[in-house]
Design an enzyme around this catalytic site. Structure first.
Site, PDB file in Angstrom:
ATOM      1  N   LYS A  88       1.237 -48.909  45.334  1.00  0.00           N
ATOM      2  CA  LYS A  88       1.069 -50.326  45.026  1.00  0.00           C
ATOM      3  C   LYS A  88       0.193 -50.497  43.793  1.00  0.00           C
ATOM      4  O   LYS A  88      -0.824 -49.824  43.623  1.00  0.00           O
ATOM      5  CB  LYS A  88       0.457 -51.060  46.224  1.00  0.00           C
ATOM      6  CG  LYS A  88       1.401 -51.161  47.415  1.00  0.00           C
ATOM      7  CD  LYS A  88       0.777 -51.924  48.552  1.00  0.00           C
ATOM      8  CE  LYS A  88       1.733 -52.049  49.725  1.00  0.00           C
ATOM      9  NZ  LYS A  88       2.924 -52.872  49.410  1.00  0.00           N
ATOM     10  N   LYS A 143       0.808 -55.515  64.454  1.00  0.00           N
ATOM     11  CA  LYS A 143       2.136 -56.113  64.333  1.00  0.00           C
ATOM     12  C   LYS A 143       2.128 -57.487  64.999  1.00  0.00           C
ATOM     13  O   LYS A 143       1.279 -57.781  65.832  1.00  0.00           O
ATOM     14  CB  LYS A 143       3.192 -55.211  64.966  1.00  0.00           C
ATOM     15  CG  LYS A 143       3.433 -53.934  64.181  1.00  0.00           C
ATOM     16  CD  LYS A 143       4.643 -53.191  64.690  1.00  0.00           C
ATOM     17  CE  LYS A 143       4.949 -52.002  63.801  1.00  0.00           C
ATOM     18  NZ  LYS A 143       5.335 -52.404  62.427  1.00  0.00           N
ATOM     19  N   HIS A 189      -2.315 -45.074  56.044  1.00  0.00           N
ATOM     20  CA  HIS A 189      -2.475 -46.188  55.103  1.00  0.00           C
ATOM     21  C   HIS A 189      -3.924 -46.651  54.983  1.00  0.00           C
ATOM     22  O   HIS A 189      -4.491 -46.724  53.884  1.00  0.00           O
ATOM     23  CB  HIS A 189      -1.620 -47.385  55.528  1.00  0.00           C
ATOM     24  CG  HIS A 189      -0.148 -47.143  55.473  1.00  0.00           C
ATOM     25  ND1 HIS A 189       0.436 -46.237  54.611  1.00  0.00           N
ATOM     26  CD2 HIS A 189       0.877 -47.702  56.168  1.00  0.00           C
ATOM     27  CE1 HIS A 189       1.749 -46.246  54.793  1.00  0.00           C
ATOM     28  NE2 HIS A 189       2.031 -47.125  55.720  1.00  0.00           N
ATOM     29  N   LYS A 243       6.089 -39.975  55.795  1.00  0.00           N
ATOM     30  CA  LYS A 243       5.242 -40.066  56.978  1.00  0.00           C
ATOM     31  C   LYS A 243       6.080 -40.464  58.188  1.00  0.00           C
ATOM     32  O   LYS A 243       7.173 -41.022  58.012  1.00  0.00           O
ATOM     33  CB  LYS A 243       4.097 -41.044  56.722  1.00  0.00           C
ATOM     34  CG  LYS A 243       4.447 -42.516  56.937  1.00  0.00           C
ATOM     35  CD  LYS A 243       3.212 -43.357  56.940  1.00  0.00           C
ATOM     36  CE  LYS A 243       3.517 -44.777  57.332  1.00  0.00           C
ATOM     37  NZ  LYS A 243       3.811 -44.991  58.750  1.00  0.00           N
ATOM     38  N   ASP A 271      24.635 -31.524  58.781  1.00  0.00           N
ATOM     39  CA  ASP A 271      23.836 -31.525  60.002  1.00  0.00           C
ATOM     40  C   ASP A 271      22.713 -30.519  59.778  1.00  0.00           C
ATOM     41  O   ASP A 271      22.976 -29.325  59.566  1.00  0.00           O
ATOM     42  CB  ASP A 271      24.706 -31.107  61.191  1.00  0.00           C
ATOM     43  CG  ASP A 271      23.950 -31.146  62.523  1.00  0.00           C
ATOM     44  OD1 ASP A 271      22.698 -31.058  62.504  1.00  0.00           O
ATOM     45  OD2 ASP A 271      24.604 -31.234  63.573  1.00  0.00           O
ATOM     46  N   VAL A 272      21.472 -30.971  59.800  1.00  0.00           N
ATOM     47  CA  VAL A 272      20.359 -30.098  59.411  1.00  0.00           C
ATOM     48  C   VAL A 272      20.209 -28.909  60.357  1.00  0.00           C
ATOM     49  O   VAL A 272      19.535 -27.930  60.012  1.00  0.00           O
ATOM     50  CB  VAL A 272      19.031 -30.878  59.339  1.00  0.00           C
ATOM     51  CG1 VAL A 272      19.108 -31.969  58.283  1.00  0.00           C
ATOM     52  CG2 VAL A 272      18.646 -31.454  60.702  1.00  0.00           C
TER      53      VAL A 272
END
Length: 488
Positions: free
Chosen positions: A184, A342, A242, A150, A96-97
């Protein structure tokens, strides 16, 4: 086949994935690491440690990987013996951080003298806590590297806060701010296309280029990410990172070398040259959209307000189109059109360079529109197409547009690694070129913040567009007034 390398890492590797039980780890990171292992691109002594709050032992964790990660490896790349060997690299640490003692268990699992890579696949709000506790546990040394997934902040102030906090424990040369688009193949090939071909570089400027389009269209909706997405929107989720990174590579000046800082220096100059938006510019040159009920992939799909965990009165944009300019000699008066959304008609990412038409219409029967385009397709297929005018067969000088196609899939026999695999190998080998530097990130937010704030000030609802379409009509009008249209 083994990918070419600059140098092999002599140290054993301990890669720790925070958020190791999450969607990104299962769908992308572990399959990418499997492929790197399959092709001999991990150090001989590698361990991959996943952390999570689930009270699993190692066997339960491996069963989870079998159930949730294995299916994301293409059948032609899967090998039972290799998979079994890869599973031997995997460890699990319950952590657990927020609990400092849990980092003691991670320290106990880490090897002294190993190359430690910490991949933070968590909410950005946890980055500060994780880095502080890693340092307190004695896990940060001069060889350690941290990968930040990100989004890095929600605005300039939060990005600076994260950078300051992480920078207390890691030098800038140890910080890898990942944007998978920079991994890519076609994006990286854009550098070669521009600076390795004398036929293109003299033309890569105004007035030879009349406009540039960058589109990143997604067919999917927000799905299970609605809780995060509604607080972010398309500008924060896609444009600020992006699309701006793609714009930088298209527009940058030739770097003095392929050294990481030389390349990133030129990208930074582009970000600082982007024209800033006032309220009038925002109202005129930006379009926000939000998808409504429609048909996608031959199936009815819900509108954004019907998605789970989306407030019924949400004004979050799922689509952005905008026109911007880069105020430099090379790009003076050349409009750059950016678009992302989207629930678009299909998944498609491309860069379109539209060249200026010949100054004199020698061929009166030539079809209207742009005579020459360079279309760089990033996904779903990777290809480069140069569209030219050619004479139709027969009498007369009737013309038709044809394309010179470079299908990168068939042009090379070598295997084409996926973006995350390529970038993870870069992290292991200490290559920073395809990762964002702090000043790059902050310059991107300096440009994006006034647009987001302007939308809030204007108070307008996003324009509705049907799921399965190419976005709201207003985005087409944005280009039409300049005499252009989106290249689908």
């Amino acid at each position: 086949m083994t990918l070419s390398t600059e140098s092999d890492n002599a140290l054993p590797l301990d890669m720790t994935i925070f958020g190791g039980m999450g969607d990104l780890a299962m769908r992308k990171l572990l399959p990418a690491l499997y492929m790197a292992y399959l092709h001999g691109n991990l150090p001989g002594s590698t361990r991959i440690i996943s952390t999570g709050r689930q009270d699993y032992d190692r066997n339960a964790y491996l069963a989870h990987v079998e159930a949730h990660s294995r299916s994301f490896i293409a059948a032609e790349n899967f090998n039972d013996k290799t998979w079994d060997g890869f599973l031997q690299l995997l460890e699990y640490v319950r952590l657990d951080v927020q609990q400092a003692p849990d980092f003691g268990a991670l320290a106990a699992a880490s090897r002294e003298g190993a190359q430690r890579v910490f991949y933070l696949s968590t909410a950005p709000s946890l980055f500060t806590t994780i880095c502080e506790k890693l340092a307190s546990a004695g896990l940060v040394d001069k060889n350690a590297r941290v990968v930040l997934e990100k989004p890095l902040g929600t605005d300039l102030a939060s990005a600076i806060e994260i950078n300051e906090a992480v920078g207390k424990h890691f030098e800038e040369s140890q910080i890898y701010r990942i944007d998978h688009y920079l991994g890519k193949e076609t994006v990286q090939n854009l550098m070669v296309l521009r600076f390795g071909n004398s036929i293109l570089e003299p033309l890569w400027r105004a007035p030879n280029i009349s406009s540039v389009q960058i589109t990143v269209a997604e067919e999917v909706g927000v799905g299970s990410r609605a809780g995060f997405y509604d607080g972010a929107g398309a500008m924060r989720d896609m444009v600020q990172n992006h699309l701006l990174q793609l714009l930088c590579i298209v527009a940058m000046e030739p770097p003095t070398s392929l050294n990481a800082d030389a390349v990133r220096d030129e990208k930074l100059k582009v970000l600082r040259s982007l024209r800033r938006f006032g309220l009038a510019d925002i109202a005129r040159d930006t379009v926000r959209g939000q998808y409504s009920h429609g048909v996608s992939g031959n199936q009815e799909v819900p509108g954004y307000h019907e998605e789970k965990n989306v407030p019924p009165d949400s004004k979050t944009e799922t689509f952005v189109a905008l026109r911007t300019f880069i105020d430099t000699w090379r790009w003076s008066k050349v409009p750059f059109y950016l678009r992302t959304g989207k629930r678009m008609q299909r998944r498609s990412s491309k860069i379109v360079i539209e060249f200026t038409n010949p100054p004199f219409p020698l061929f009166p029967d030539a079809p209207g529109g742009v005579a020459n385009r360079l279309v760089i397709e990033l996904q779903p297929e990777e290809a480069i197409k140069l569209q030219l005018m050619a004479k139709e067969p027969g009498s007369g000088m009737h013309m038709q547009q044809v394309a010179l196609n470079l299908d990168l899939q068939s042009a090379f026999q070598q295997r084409r690694a996926e973006a995350y695999e390529r970038l993870l190998i870069d992290v292991v080998r200490g290559r920073l070129t395809h990762f964002m530097r702090r000043d790059e990130l902050e310059a991107a937010w300096e440009w994006a913040d006034p647009i987001i704030e302007g939308w809030s000030t204007l108070g307008e609802k996003p324009h509705a567009y049907a799921a399965g379409s190419w976005g709201p009509a207003e985005s087409f009008a944005l280009l039409a007034r300049d005499g252009y249209h989106w290249v689908e």
